[in-house]
Design a protein around this motif. Structure first.
Motif, PDB file in Angstrom:
ATOM      1  N   MET A  25       0.832  -1.203   0.000  1.00 54.42           N
ATOM      2  CA  MET A  25       0.000   0.000   0.000  1.00 54.42           C
ATOM      3  C   MET A  25       0.868   1.256   0.000  1.00 54.42           C
ATOM      4  O   MET A  25       1.916   1.292   0.645  1.00 54.42           O
ATOM      5  CB  MET A  25      -0.906   0.013   1.231  1.00 54.42           C
ATOM      6  CG  MET A  25      -1.934   1.128   1.220  1.00 54.42           C
ATOM      7  SD  MET A  25      -2.785   1.285   2.806  1.00 54.42           S
ATOM      8  CE  MET A  25      -1.537   2.106   3.790  1.00 54.42           C
ATOM      9  N   ALA A  26       0.436   2.260  -0.741  1.00 56.24           N
ATOM     10  CA  ALA A  26       1.147   3.535  -0.785  1.00 56.24           C
ATOM     11  C   ALA A  26       0.186   4.662  -0.427  1.00 56.24           C
ATOM     12  O   ALA A  26      -1.031   4.542  -0.588  1.00 56.24           O
ATOM     13  CB  ALA A  26       1.731   3.770  -2.172  1.00 56.24           C
ATOM     14  N   ILE A  27       0.773   5.763   0.037  1.00 61.91           N
ATOM     15  CA  ILE A  27       0.000   6.969   0.338  1.00 61.91           C
ATOM     16  C   ILE A  27       0.321   8.018  -0.715  1.00 61.91           C
ATOM     17  O   ILE A  27       1.486   8.243  -1.066  1.00 61.91           O
ATOM     18  CB  ILE A  27       0.334   7.499   1.739  1.00 61.91           C
ATOM     19  CG1 ILE A  27      -0.292   6.592   2.812  1.00 61.91           C
ATOM     20  CG2 ILE A  27      -0.152   8.933   1.923  1.00 61.91           C
ATOM     21  CD1 ILE A  27       0.138   6.938   4.223  1.00 61.91           C
ATOM     22  N   LEU A  28      -0.716   8.661  -1.224  1.00 62.80           N
ATOM     23  CA  LEU A  28      -0.569   9.804  -2.126  1.00 62.80           C
ATOM     24  C   LEU A  28      -1.344  10.966  -1.532  1.00 62.80           C
ATOM     25  O   LEU A  28      -2.531  10.833  -1.214  1.00 62.80           O
ATOM     26  CB  LEU A  28      -1.127   9.460  -3.512  1.00 62.80           C
ATOM     27  CG  LEU A  28      -1.234  10.635  -4.499  1.00 62.80           C
ATOM     28  CD1 LEU A  28       0.146  11.149  -4.892  1.00 62.80           C
ATOM     29  CD2 LEU A  28      -2.034  10.231  -5.737  1.00 62.80           C
ATOM     30  N   VAL A  29      -0.666  12.104  -1.364  1.00 62.92           N
ATOM     31  CA  VAL A  29      -1.335  13.313  -0.879  1.00 62.92           C
ATOM     32  C   VAL A  29      -1.315  14.358  -1.986  1.00 62.92           C
ATOM     33  O   VAL A  29      -0.256  14.675  -2.546  1.00 62.92           O
ATOM     34  CB  VAL A  29      -0.661  13.861   0.398  1.00 62.92           C
ATOM     35  CG1 VAL A  29      -1.199  15.265   0.726  1.00 62.92           C
ATOM     36  CG2 VAL A  29      -0.920  12.931   1.583  1.00 62.92           C
ATOM     37  N   LEU A  30      -2.497  14.864  -2.307  1.00 61.21           N
ATOM     38  CA  LEU A  30      -2.646  15.978  -3.246  1.00 61.21           C
ATOM     39  C   LEU A  30      -2.947  17.230  -2.438  1.00 61.21           C
ATOM     40  O   LEU A  30      -3.844  17.226  -1.593  1.00 61.21           O
ATOM     41  CB  LEU A  30      -3.787  15.716  -4.225  1.00 61.21           C
ATOM     42  CG  LEU A  30      -3.752  14.408  -5.015  1.00 61.21           C
ATOM     43  CD1 LEU A  30      -4.945  14.333  -5.964  1.00 61.21           C
ATOM     44  CD2 LEU A  30      -2.442  14.274  -5.799  1.00 61.21           C
ATOM     45  N   MET A  31      -2.201  18.291  -2.704  1.00 61.71           N
ATOM     46  CA  MET A  31      -2.358  19.516  -1.911  1.00 61.71           C
ATOM     47  C   MET A  31      -2.382  20.732  -2.828  1.00 61.71           C
ATOM     48  O   MET A  31      -1.400  21.019  -3.512  1.00 61.71           O
ATOM     49  CB  MET A  31      -1.204  19.617  -0.893  1.00 61.71           C
ATOM     50  CG  MET A  31      -1.273  20.820   0.002  1.00 61.71           C
ATOM     51  SD  MET A  31      -0.028  20.743   1.319  1.00 61.71           S
ATOM     52  CE  MET A  31       1.504  20.716   0.383  1.00 61.71           C
ATOM     53  N   ARG A  32      -3.516  21.408  -2.846  1.00 62.65           N
ATOM     54  CA  ARG A  32      -3.593  22.662  -3.598  1.00 62.65           C
ATOM     55  C   ARG A  32      -2.847  23.737  -2.821  1.00 62.65           C
ATOM     56  O   ARG A  32      -2.887  23.782  -1.585  1.00 62.65           O
ATOM     57  CB  ARG A  32      -5.053  23.073  -3.787  1.00 62.65           C
ATOM     58  CG  ARG A  32      -5.226  24.303  -4.656  1.00 62.65           C
ATOM     59  CD  ARG A  32      -6.692  24.674  -4.798  1.00 62.65           C
ATOM     60  NE  ARG A  32      -6.841  25.932  -5.509  1.00 62.65           N
ATOM     61  CZ  ARG A  32      -7.975  26.606  -5.600  1.00 62.65           C
ATOM     62  NH1 ARG A  32      -9.061  26.133  -5.013  1.00 62.65           N
ATOM     63  NH2 ARG A  32      -8.029  27.762  -6.264  1.00 62.65           N
ATOM     64  N   HIS A  33      -2.170  24.619  -3.562  1.00 61.70           N
ATOM     65  CA  HIS A  33      -1.444  25.715  -2.906  1.00 61.70           C
ATOM     66  C   HIS A  33      -2.372  26.557  -2.049  1.00 61.70           C
ATOM     67  O   HIS A  33      -3.598  26.590  -2.255  1.00 61.70           O
ATOM     68  CB  HIS A  33      -0.763  26.593  -3.965  1.00 61.70           C
ATOM     69  CG  HIS A  33      -1.742  27.282  -4.893  1.00 61.70           C
ATOM     70  ND1 HIS A  33      -2.418  28.428  -4.550  1.00 61.70           N
ATOM     71  CD2 HIS A  33      -2.158  26.954  -6.132  1.00 61.70           C
ATOM     72  CE1 HIS A  33      -3.205  28.794  -5.547  1.00 61.70           C
ATOM     73  NE2 HIS A  33      -3.073  27.912  -6.519  1.00 61.70           N
TER      74      HIS A  33
END
Length: 201
Positions: free
Chosen positions: A1-9
């Protein structure tokens, strides 16, 4: 399992002034810097193997502030314009309310919220996805499949392209989907890129 974080500025100075920003390289507002710090607070305790950002400083600054706040140091970081915000063409630098007066509310709404209609000399969301997704698939997906944790700091539309891809949304669904400034969105993914869990931090 992997973690992906998407973050808008965080909020930019042109977000504050209600202007179409696109590829114009504007800085974070004071509120935007605070949003980035708050995002970093939400990231505490997480581990990342790689970080990515667009080529625009509002995303890069958000990433750096957030990682500093989370005390996450020395991770390999790449900047690429494939992750840049949607190019708004002739609308860049114009106030959104003034633009609506000039072209009409309905036309501006179509430019802003349709999936495949671009503003004059700019990109549609579909055009944005057509550069974001190939970069994601070639550069980032192999790392996720290898179990690596990734954080991406980018923009409302480039991230919506990724959300659409990951969550298998239709064009109708994604145009109604909003991504708040400075709020990390965390995915748990298996090696086939299936979403096991998704939540805003």
């Amino acid at each position: 399992m992997a973690i992906l974080v998407l973050m808008r500025h965080g909020q930019s100075v042109w977000n504050l002034e209600n202007k179409f920003t696109g590829w114009v390289d504007v800085e974070l507002s004071d509120k935007g810097k605070e949003e980035a710090k708050k995002a970093g607070d939400q990231l505490k305790g997480l581990h990342f193997d790689y970080a990515y950002s667009s080529a625009l400083k509002r995303a890069q600054e958000t990433l750096q502030i957030a990682l500093d706040e989370a005390e996450i140091n020395n991770i390999p970081t790449k900047f690429d314009r494939a992750l840049n915000e949607r190019m708004y063409g002739d609308l860049q630098g114009l106030n959104k309310a003034e633009t609506a007066k000039k072209f009409g509310d309905e036309q501006v709404h179509i430019w802003r919220r349709s999936y495949d209609v671009a503003p004059p000399n700019g990109e549609s969301l579909k055009d944005t996805a057509d550069r974001v997704i190939p970069y994601f698939e070639s550069e980032i997906v192999p790392k996720i499949k290898d179990g690596k944790n990734i954080i991406i700091a980018a923009h409302g539309n480039s991230l919506r392209a990724l959300v659409m891809f990951l969550e298998k949304m239709s064009p109708e669904e994604i145009i109604k989907f909003e991504i708040a400034t400075g709020v990390p969105r965390l995915y748990e993914l298996d090696s086939n890129l299936h979403v096991l869990k998704v939540k805003n931090l």
